[in-house]
Design an enzyme around this catalytic site. Structure first.
Site, mmCIF file in Angstrom:
data_model
loop_
_atom_site.group_PDB
_atom_site.id
_atom_site.type_symbol
_atom_site.label_atom_id
_atom_site.label_comp_id
_atom_site.label_asym_id
_atom_site.label_seq_id
_atom_site.Cartn_x
_atom_site.Cartn_y
_atom_site.Cartn_z
ATOM 1 N N GLU A 91 0.826 -1.203 0.000
ATOM 2 C CA GLU A 91 0.000 0.000 0.000
ATOM 3 C C GLU A 91 0.862 1.255 0.000
ATOM 4 O O GLU A 91 1.848 1.342 0.706
ATOM 5 C CB GLU A 91 -0.908 -0.009 1.223
ATOM 6 C CG GLU A 91 -1.934 -1.105 1.105
ATOM 7 C CD GLU A 91 -2.771 -1.268 2.365
ATOM 8 O OE1 GLU A 91 -3.961 -1.583 2.231
ATOM 9 O OE2 GLU A 91 -2.240 -1.081 3.460
ATOM 10 N N CYS A 106 3.381 8.499 0.939
ATOM 11 C CA CYS A 106 3.824 7.663 2.051
ATOM 12 C C CYS A 106 4.197 6.293 1.481
ATOM 13 O O CYS A 106 3.352 5.576 0.956
ATOM 14 C CB CYS A 106 2.699 7.554 3.078
ATOM 15 S SG CYS A 106 3.122 6.527 4.483
ATOM 16 N N CYS A 130 5.925 -6.590 8.192
ATOM 17 C CA CYS A 130 6.858 -5.954 9.136
ATOM 18 C C CYS A 130 7.090 -6.882 10.322
ATOM 19 O O CYS A 130 6.162 -7.551 10.768
ATOM 20 C CB CYS A 130 6.277 -4.632 9.635
ATOM 21 S SG CYS A 130 7.401 -3.721 10.718
ATOM 22 N N CYS A 140 5.130 -3.864 16.772
ATOM 23 C CA CYS A 140 4.578 -2.848 17.684
ATOM 24 C C CYS A 140 3.131 -3.222 17.993
ATOM 25 O O CYS A 140 2.363 -3.578 17.088
ATOM 26 C CB CYS A 140 4.650 -1.463 17.048
ATOM 27 S SG CYS A 140 6.348 -0.947 16.720
ATOM 28 N N CYS A 159 0.101 -1.461 16.009
ATOM 29 C CA CYS A 159 0.204 -1.191 14.571
ATOM 30 C C CYS A 159 -0.279 -2.364 13.727
ATOM 31 O O CYS A 159 0.170 -3.494 13.900
ATOM 32 C CB CYS A 159 1.647 -0.861 14.204
ATOM 33 S SG CYS A 159 1.883 -0.555 12.447
ATOM 34 N N GLY A 218 6.242 -1.539 7.158
ATOM 35 C CA GLY A 218 7.646 -1.950 7.208
ATOM 36 C C GLY A 218 8.518 -1.018 8.012
ATOM 37 O O GLY A 218 8.112 0.102 8.343
ATOM 38 N N GLU A 219 9.706 -1.499 8.324
ATOM 39 C CA GLU A 219 10.681 -0.697 9.069
ATOM 40 C C GLU A 219 11.816 -0.340 8.113
ATOM 41 O O GLU A 219 12.620 -1.193 7.743
ATOM 42 C CB GLU A 219 11.182 -1.506 10.277
ATOM 43 C CG GLU A 219 12.384 -0.926 10.979
ATOM 44 C CD GLU A 219 12.277 0.563 11.317
ATOM 45 O OE1 GLU A 219 11.234 1.009 11.835
ATOM 46 O OE2 GLU A 219 13.249 1.294 11.044
ATOM 47 N N SER A 278 11.020 7.375 8.750
ATOM 48 C CA SER A 278 10.531 7.160 10.117
ATOM 49 C C SER A 278 10.958 5.779 10.604
ATOM 50 O O SER A 278 10.730 4.775 9.933
ATOM 51 C CB SER A 278 9.008 7.268 10.119
ATOM 52 O OG SER A 278 8.501 6.986 11.395
ATOM 53 N N SER A 294 9.638 6.997 15.959
ATOM 54 C CA SER A 294 8.380 6.595 16.591
ATOM 55 C C SER A 294 8.680 6.332 18.055
ATOM 56 O O SER A 294 9.101 5.248 18.424
ATOM 57 C CB SER A 294 7.845 5.329 15.913
ATOM 58 O OG SER A 294 7.475 5.631 14.593
ATOM 59 N N ASN A 335 -5.305 5.459 15.685
ATOM 60 C CA ASN A 335 -6.346 4.942 14.792
ATOM 61 C C ASN A 335 -6.687 3.531 15.229
ATOM 62 O O ASN A 335 -5.849 2.647 15.126
ATOM 63 C CB ASN A 335 -5.840 4.908 13.355
ATOM 64 C CG ASN A 335 -5.522 6.297 12.851
ATOM 65 O OD1 ASN A 335 -6.337 7.189 12.917
ATOM 66 N ND2 ASN A 335 -4.301 6.483 12.387
ATOM 67 N N CYS A 356 -2.374 6.099 9.677
ATOM 68 C CA CYS A 356 -1.204 5.388 10.228
ATOM 69 C C CYS A 356 -1.581 4.094 10.902
ATOM 70 O O CYS A 356 -2.498 4.029 11.689
ATOM 71 C CB CYS A 356 -0.530 6.241 11.279
ATOM 72 S SG CYS A 356 0.278 7.616 10.590
#
Ligand code: SAH
Length: 341
Positions: A90, A103, A110, A114, A117, A157-158, A189, A212, A288, A331
């Protein structure tokens, strides 16, 4: 066949020289494709027939396949893009008064895990290649016939777990004959992979860093972000200071307000003490909600109090507006809903 969008300018020069062509040919090709948006080698009038033949046989130019497009009532557009191995990623386009920001997703899935997320619900399948990073931007530019002015690597992803490709991606989009997106308009990020923060500070292109953070101390942070076990908060802050010393660029700290977890006034105080002395900017993000998790969003009044407390303590800060939440593009909501979890 190679993909054109996989080449940094340096890599393209090297590739062409090794094939017996001139290094200046690389800039000519870059200009045609990135500046003129000319994708037909036959129309590249200043390029020799020899080279045109070589390019046709060795380097393809194409965008990613668009699987689905969803537009939010606020104008945010989410693209579900299909990679050649069938993976779906995405990418989100946001429109601001200062320009258009994309973005970008850095990995398929990922592994950072977290706890708040949605991206982490899809385990990491693989890193994205340079061309897959670049083509997220070109696909949207070409699809809508627009120019993207800002890029944030904040999708699934990181990015610092796919460090080398993300850095080469930045080189491509920043290059003067590439997508020409200024370093100041590019932000990466990270959830806080400390060694890569040190590396990032040493890169030649001084793009922005966002961390983050989401918690003011190790106790809360370890509870909500498992990366904190490997890289505790003080190490992250130390690396941020190094980044600032080297780049002189302000750092953004992202902080999701989670009801009853990290949103009390004492947490705001602790946060301001933690980042005091760093040229920082705190981005307070409304949480969110994700169906699979039990976290609740902090209400507006409390969020505003948290914000005011940071301001009172001299911290630069904004309470971020939500974008795209009606299409699951906000997010942490980026994911392919139909994929089995
Ligand atoms: N892995 C990187 C980039 C992707 S996440 C990172 O951790 O920074 C982009 C931002 O969205 C991060 O700040 C992330 O913590 C935040 N985020 C994740 N889930 C969220 C949610 N449910 N609500 C609000 N923000 C969220």
């Amino acid at each position: 066949m190679k993909n054109f969008y996989d080449f940094t300018i340096e890599a393209l020069k090297k590739y062409l020289v090794e094939a017996g062509f001139k290094s200046f040919n690389a800039d000519q090709i870059y200009k045609w494709i990135y500046e003129q948006k000319e994708f037909d080698y036959d129309k590249m009038t200043n390029i020799s027939n020899n080279l045109i033949e070589f390019l046709k046989n060795n380097i393809e130019i194409n965008d990613l396949e668009i699987h689905t497009v969803k537009e939010s009532s606020d104008g945010t557009i989410k693209y579900l893009l299909k990679l050649s191995d069938g993976s779906l990623i995405e990418t989100v386009l946001m429109t601001y008064d200062y320009g258009k920001s994309v973005c970008v997703t850095s990995q398929v899935g990922c592994n950072m895990g977290c706890s708040f997320c949605a991206s982490g619900l899809l385990r990491k399948k693989r890193n994205l290649e340079i061309h897959e990073l670049v083509r997220q931007v070109t696909t949207i530019e070409n699809n809508l016939n627009i120019r993207v002015s800002h890029v944030v690597v904040m999708g699934t992803g990181e990015p610092f777990d796919n460090y080398d490709n993300v850095i080469d991606f930045i080189k491509v989009i920043n290059y003067k004959h590439g997508l020409q997106i200024g370093a100041r308009h590019i932000t990466v990020s990270t959830c806080g992979i400390v060694p890569r923060i040190y590396d990032y500070a040493n890169e030649t292109i001084k793009s922005n860093l966002a961390i983050s953070l989401h918690a003011p101390n190790d106790k809360i942070r370890t509870r909500i972000m498992k990366i904190n076990k490997s890289y505790p908060i003080n190490e992250v802050i130390k690396a941020c200071k190094d980044y600032f010393d080297k780049t002189k660029r302000r750092i953004t700290f992202e902080y999701i307000l989670l009801n009853g977890v990290n949103d009390e006034i004492r947490h705001a105080n602790e946060l301001s003490d933690l980042i005091r002395g760093i040229n920082a900017y705190v981005n307070l993000i409304p949480y969110n909600p994700i169906n699979e998790f039990s976290y609740k969003k902090t209400d507006g009044v409390k969020a505003n109090k948290f914000y005011q407390q940071l301001i009172k303590r001299g911290i630069n800060c904004t309470l971020r507006r939500e974008q795209g939440s009606d299409i699951d593009a906000a997010c942490g909501q980026l994911r392919y809903k139909n994929e089995s979890l």
